[in-house]
Design a protein around this motif. Structure first.
Motif, short mmCIF file in Angstrom:
data_model
loop_
_atom_site.label_atom_id
_atom_site.label_comp_id
_atom_site.label_asym_id
_atom_site.label_seq_id
_atom_site.Cartn_x
_atom_site.Cartn_y
_atom_site.Cartn_z
N LEU A 104 0.82 -1.21 0.00
CA LEU A 104 0.00 0.00 0.00
C LEU A 104 0.85 1.26 0.00
O LEU A 104 0.51 2.26 -0.66
CB LEU A 104 -0.94 0.00 1.22
N GLN A 105 1.96 1.19 0.71
CA GLN A 105 2.86 2.34 0.73
C GLN A 105 3.50 2.56 -0.64
O GLN A 105 3.59 3.69 -1.13
CB GLN A 105 3.96 2.14 1.78
N HIS A 106 3.92 1.46 -1.27
CA HIS A 106 4.62 1.56 -2.55
C HIS A 106 3.69 2.06 -3.66
O HIS A 106 4.07 2.94 -4.45
CB HIS A 106 5.20 0.20 -2.94
N TRP A 107 2.47 1.51 -3.73
CA TRP A 107 1.60 1.80 -4.86
C TRP A 107 0.64 2.96 -4.62
O TRP A 107 0.21 3.62 -5.57
CB TRP A 107 0.81 0.56 -5.25
N PHE A 108 0.29 3.22 -3.37
CA PHE A 108 -0.70 4.26 -3.10
C PHE A 108 -0.21 5.36 -2.15
O PHE A 108 -0.95 6.30 -1.88
CB PHE A 108 -1.98 3.63 -2.52
N GLY A 109 1.02 5.21 -1.64
CA GLY A 109 1.57 6.23 -0.76
C GLY A 109 0.93 6.28 0.61
O GLY A 109 1.02 7.30 1.31
N ILE A 110 0.28 5.18 1.02
CA ILE A 110 -0.36 5.13 2.34
C ILE A 110 0.68 4.69 3.38
O ILE A 110 1.31 3.65 3.24
CB ILE A 110 -1.55 4.15 2.35
N SER A 111 0.84 5.47 4.41
CA SER A 111 1.84 5.16 5.42
C SER A 111 1.50 3.88 6.17
O SER A 111 0.33 3.67 6.55
CB SER A 111 1.94 6.31 6.43
N PRO A 112 2.49 3.00 6.41
CA PRO A 112 2.25 1.80 7.22
C PRO A 112 1.73 2.12 8.61
O PRO A 112 1.05 1.30 9.23
CB PRO A 112 3.63 1.14 7.28
N ALA A 168 3.39 -12.97 -3.80
CA ALA A 168 3.16 -12.93 -5.25
C ALA A 168 2.90 -11.50 -5.71
O ALA A 168 3.42 -11.06 -6.76
CB ALA A 168 1.99 -13.83 -5.62
N LEU A 169 2.11 -10.76 -4.95
CA LEU A 169 1.85 -9.36 -5.28
C LEU A 169 3.11 -8.50 -5.13
O LEU A 169 3.30 -7.53 -5.86
CB LEU A 169 0.74 -8.81 -4.39
N SER A 170 3.98 -8.91 -4.20
CA SER A 170 5.19 -8.14 -3.94
C SER A 170 6.23 -8.26 -5.04
O SER A 170 7.20 -7.50 -5.07
CB SER A 170 5.81 -8.59 -2.60
N VAL A 171 6.03 -9.21 -5.96
CA VAL A 171 6.94 -9.33 -7.11
C VAL A 171 6.98 -8.03 -7.89
O VAL A 171 7.97 -7.74 -8.57
CB VAL A 171 6.49 -10.50 -8.01
N SER A 172 5.91 -7.25 -7.77
CA SER A 172 5.83 -6.00 -8.53
C SER A 172 6.86 -4.97 -8.10
O SER A 172 7.11 -4.02 -8.84
CB SER A 172 4.42 -5.41 -8.38
N TYR A 173 7.46 -5.14 -6.92
CA TYR A 173 8.43 -4.12 -6.50
C TYR A 173 9.62 -4.65 -5.68
O TYR A 173 10.54 -3.89 -5.39
CB TYR A 173 7.73 -3.00 -5.72
N ILE A 174 9.61 -5.92 -5.31
CA ILE A 174 10.72 -6.49 -4.53
C ILE A 174 11.55 -7.39 -5.44
O ILE A 174 10.99 -8.22 -6.16
CB ILE A 174 10.20 -7.29 -3.32
N PRO A 175 12.89 -7.27 -5.43
CA PRO A 175 13.73 -8.12 -6.26
C PRO A 175 13.50 -9.60 -5.97
O PRO A 175 13.31 -10.00 -4.81
CB PRO A 175 15.15 -7.70 -5.86
N LEU A 176 13.50 -10.42 -7.00
CA LEU A 176 13.21 -11.84 -6.86
C LEU A 176 14.14 -12.56 -5.88
O LEU A 176 13.68 -13.40 -5.10
CB LEU A 176 13.25 -12.52 -8.22
#
Length: 204
Positions: free
Chosen positions: A45-53, A164-172
């Motif tokens: 949510l932080q990465h894609w929408f800028g919502i603070s954890p 699986a969703l985190s593949v969009s921004y975390i290195p494999l």
């Protein structure tokens, strides 16, 4: 004031959260290999929408605890309160000392294995005693209560979806270590919940 069984559950809840706090401070906070569960959702949510954890974790954890309370009753709330407070206290205590091995992040396999062991045993003891140290555990306990498919399977499904969703921004490569540790920790939690040992309370 409390029955013998309740005292035993409180004791093992405290032991479990001491183990969990020790492992998270000395391993996970240094290695960065665990991104499953609610932590993974807040980072997404932080990465894609800028919502603070700080905001998202509060809302999600509150929802998970309310769901657990609704499905599992006041006993869940009682032991979860003990688990949450004791985890914070133990984590604050271990933070007073330097990490035992600050270089653990340079050994991702060891970090993944040891991290899974500490989380599996620590969280597993809380789950066995009927409480949740965090929103992840509350959600898993609730889903298991509804489906009766086993906490290890619920943990695995939950973490696999998030990873699986985190593949969009975390290195494999980093994600691979995360996958290893969440698979192992979920299996260990399930084992701790089921194992029959004379010094542990009966499974709730």
């Amino acid at each position: 004031m409390f029955s013998g069984n309740t005292k035993q559950r409180i004791l093992w809840t405290l032991v479990g959260n001491a183990i969990l706090a020790f492992g998270l401070y000395n391993i996970h906070s240094l290695s960065g290999v665990t991104e499953g569960g609610i932590l993974g959702v807040t980072l997404l949510l932080q990465h894609w929408f800028g919502i603070s954890p700080a905001v998202s974790s509060l809302i999600i954890n509150l929802f998970c605890y309310l769901l657990g309370w609704k499905l599992l009753g006041n006993s869940f709330l009682f032991y979860s309160t003990i688990a949450g407070v004791s985890f914070s206290a133990f984590y604050g205590f271990v933070e007073l000392f330097p990490p035992i091995y600050p270089q653990i992040g340079q050994h991702p396999l060891a970090a993944a294995l040891l991290g899974a062991l500490f989380v599996g045993i620590g969280a597993g003891l809380s789950v066995r005693c009927g409480g949740a140290s965090g929103g992840d555990d509350a959600l898993v306990m609730s889903v298991d209560h509804l489906t009766h498919c086993g906490v290890e399977k619920v943990y695995l499904f939950n973490d696999l979806v998030i990873l699986a969703l985190s593949v969009s921004y975390i290195p494999l490569p980093r994600l691979a270590w995360s996958l290893l540790t969440v698979i192992l920790s979920g299996q260990i939690i399930g084992w701790v919940q089921r194992v029959e040992l004379p010094f542990l309370p009966q499974t709730v």
